[in-house]
Write a protein that holds these residues in place. Sequence first.
Motif: not given
Length: 155
Positions: A130-143
């Motif tokens: 959950p932590l890694v995939l939340s970070s992936l989502k943030s990265f792709l959406e916000t950089g």
Amino acid sequence: MTAKEKTSFLYVTYIHSTPDKVFEAITRPDLARRYWGHENVSDWQPGSRWEHIRANDQRTVELVGKVIEASPPKRLVMTWTNASQEADPESYSRVSFDIEEYEDMVRLTVAHDELEAGGGMAKGVTKGWPLVLSSLKSFLETGRGLDIFAKPKAA
């Protein structure tokens, strides 16, 4: 000898991105380092080895496995174990990334199965994915990925 009980983990998230960008973020070391703190290194061909390397000065190989299936940008399946247990066939689990377009976003489904129930890896991925995939989502959406190594503050 009795067979060990197995368990699985399933996580679904929606990311405002494209399938190509999601697949690249998982498989390109320079991108994975930015949200995961690790690099996933392989040529991503079925049968090839992959390594999960901590992106620090020591460059420690923490996880290893084999690529089972790679169908960019829709699907990636690989085996997964701690590097210290690489010689033990019983230690391996399997991770599947299914990436599909959903309206103007991507539905990412991560299934981690063949985990030993109650084992250290099962406990780790229950918290880690959950932590890694939340970070992936943030990265792709916000950089910018999350600080996944931040520790919760004591109450």
